[in-house]
Motif scaffolding. Structure first.
Motif, PDB file in Angstrom:
ATOM      1  N   GLN A   1       0.839  -1.195   0.000  1.00  0.00           N
ATOM      2  CA  GLN A   1       0.000   0.000   0.000  1.00  0.00           C
ATOM      3  C   GLN A   1       0.875   1.245   0.000  1.00  0.00           C
ATOM      4  O   GLN A   1       2.091   1.169   0.157  1.00  0.00           O
ATOM      5  CB  GLN A   1      -0.929   0.026   1.221  1.00  0.00           C
ATOM      6  CG  GLN A   1      -0.206   0.081   2.546  1.00  0.00           C
ATOM      7  CD  GLN A   1      -1.161   0.087   3.741  1.00  0.00           C
ATOM      8  OE1 GLN A   1      -2.362  -0.133   3.602  1.00  0.00           O
ATOM      9  NE2 GLN A   1      -0.630   0.335   4.926  1.00  0.00           N
ATOM     10  N   GLY A   2       0.234   2.389  -0.181  1.00  0.00           N
ATOM     11  CA  GLY A   2       0.923   3.670  -0.071  1.00  0.00           C
ATOM     12  C   GLY A   2       2.029   3.864  -1.099  1.00  0.00           C
ATOM     13  O   GLY A   2       1.951   3.408  -2.239  1.00  0.00           O
TER      14      GLY A   2
ATOM     15  N   THR B   1      -2.366   8.699   1.838  1.00  0.00           N
ATOM     16  CA  THR B   1      -2.514   7.249   1.873  1.00  0.00           C
ATOM     17  C   THR B   1      -3.357   6.867   3.082  1.00  0.00           C
ATOM     18  O   THR B   1      -3.621   7.707   3.965  1.00  0.00           O
ATOM     19  CB  THR B   1      -1.133   6.575   2.000  1.00  0.00           C
ATOM     20  OG1 THR B   1      -0.559   6.934   3.284  1.00  0.00           O
ATOM     21  CG2 THR B   1      -0.188   7.018   0.892  1.00  0.00           C
TER      22      THR B   1
ATOM     23  N   GLU C   1       0.268   8.713  -3.889  1.00  0.00           N
ATOM     24  CA  GLU C   1       1.349   7.718  -3.931  1.00  0.00           C
ATOM     25  C   GLU C   1       2.004   7.672  -5.303  1.00  0.00           C
ATOM     26  O   GLU C   1       3.231   7.488  -5.415  1.00  0.00           O
ATOM     27  CB  GLU C   1       0.823   6.335  -3.548  1.00  0.00           C
ATOM     28  CG  GLU C   1      -0.244   5.772  -4.459  1.00  0.00           C
ATOM     29  CD  GLU C   1      -0.794   4.445  -3.975  1.00  0.00           C
ATOM     30  OE1 GLU C   1      -0.746   3.473  -4.751  1.00  0.00           O
ATOM     31  OE2 GLU C   1      -1.265   4.369  -2.825  1.00  0.00           O
TER      32      GLU C   1
END
Length: 387
Positions: free
Chosen positions: A47-48, A280, A306
């Motif tokens: 993620q992010g 995020t 991101e």
């Protein structure tokens, strides 16, 4: 006096123009970070920023391996990243691991090498980390230690395992047995001798691209603000580790060139990226505990998605930069805190240092006054009064 001011203004304008052209890439056309067909390992890739970087490098043709703890998030991220691949021949994989356990880094590198046809990854990018903004006195000691483990030690452990893998000495080639019968030949009867210049050109052509170890710090390593007293020191430690390794790696790179047949197969470069605010899920989680005074000081800070952060970071790597910032504010903060870190463009970075050191004479007192006035208006924070 007026004449001096005139020429100073002209000179400053010239340097500003050169800086703008340099930022646009006019003076650095070579790509120092080719990834097509190479294997990249990214921690925090579910993620992010980590996911954004993985997606971008997949678009550039890299084989991508991501590392995180949550298997479901990893599976979802691999599908997302693979959909952006440049070619069907690219490969994608994930490893679930707790990076705060030093033994896990050795396992990660072993599994990555097995997956990569018994070769270590060409690029290792440490992005995993966490923040829980809170006042220092209100943060349990155990949480301070956890933040150091999550943001510093998780990267340091993996860097140690990575560099040991990359700089592992090779076995000397077996000696060629001498022939029992020899035939004397004159120079004219033998093949044309290869000159030293030709040998050097041949070796240069055969030199593989450099491997890259990349840390992810934060602009808060340059200038910590209230509320990040458990996070900023860990990110500053990463920058210090990067500086130390940038020297030590020169030792190994030099040894490789001293005897290419025995040294590592490629040179190694180290970099550190310094993102700021990234929109995020982690950022949303940070705001749940972030003190109001911290939000006040951060008001107006430019944030990035991101994908935006990944794009600027990779462009910096492609330009061959060492300390990479992703926005002008980060560049200004970096300029005030260069210290002994290696500089990319010595002239332009030094000029930026002069300019921002003057600006910071006004920025620093303003930040401190805001915090003091907040304390005067609101009194002691609730938890701190009972500590």
């Amino acid at each position: 006096m007026a004449l001096g001011f005139f020429w100073a203004t002209i000179l400053l304008g010239f340097f500003a123009s050169v800086l703008a052209l340099d930022i646009m890439g006019l003076f650095r056309r070579k790509n120092h970070f080719p990834v097509e067909g190479r294997t990249v390992l990214i921690t925090g890739g579910s993620q992010g920023m980590g996911r954004g970087v993985a997606k971008l490098l997949a678009q550039k043709g890299a084989n991508v391996l991501i590392v995180a703890r949550d298997v479901k998030k990893l599976e979802s991220a691999v599908e997302y990243i693979q959909a952006a691949a440049k070619s069907p021949a690219q490969r994608f994989h994930y490893i679930s691991a707790d990076l705060m356990n030093p033994a896990e880094s050795e396992r990660i590198m072993h599994e990555a090498a097995v997956w990569n046809n018994n070769n270590p990854p060409d690029v290792v990018w440490c992005i995993a980390g966490s923040a829980a903004p809170e006042l220092f006195l209100n943060t349990p000691v155990e949480r301070h230690r956890q933040l150091m483990d999550s943001n510093y030690w998780s990267a340091a452990y993996l860097a140690h395992a990575t560099l040991r893998s990359w700089f592992k000495p090779r076995t000397p080639p077996p000696a060629t047995p001498a022939s029992t019968t020899t035939t004397s030949k004159s120079v004219s009867e033998t093949e044309t001798p290869v000159t030293t210049k030709e040998q050097s050109a041949s070796q240069a052509a055969a030199t593989p691209p450099a491997r890259h170890l990349i840390f992810t710090s934060s602009v808060l390593a340059f200038y910590p603000i209230i509320g990040y007293n458990g996070y900023s020191p860990a990110k500053a430690a990463l920058r210090s580790l990067s500086d130390a390794l940038s020297q030590e790696i020169n030792l190994y790179n030099g040894a490789r060139h001293h005897n290419p047949s025995l040294g590592p197969t490629a040179d190694v470069k180290v970099h550190t990226v310094f993102p700021g605010t990234i929109y995020t899920p982690g950022y949303e989680h940070e705001n749940e505990t972030k003190p109001a005074i911290t939000k006040l000081l951060e008001a107006g800070d430019p944030g990035q998605t991101e994908d935006e952060c990944a794009a600027v970071s990779v462009r910096g790597l492609e330009r061959g930069e060492y300390l990479i910032t992703v926005a002008f504010l980060g560049s200004a903060m970096r300029a005030c805190a260069w210290g002994g870190s290696p500089r990319g463009n010595f002239l332009l970075d030094t000029l930026m240092t002069w300019i921002t050191s003057i600006a910071w004479l006004f920025i620093q007192p303003d930040m401190d006054k805001k915090v003091w006035r907040w304390g005067r208006a609101n009194g002691m924070p609730k938890d701190a009064k009972s500590a």
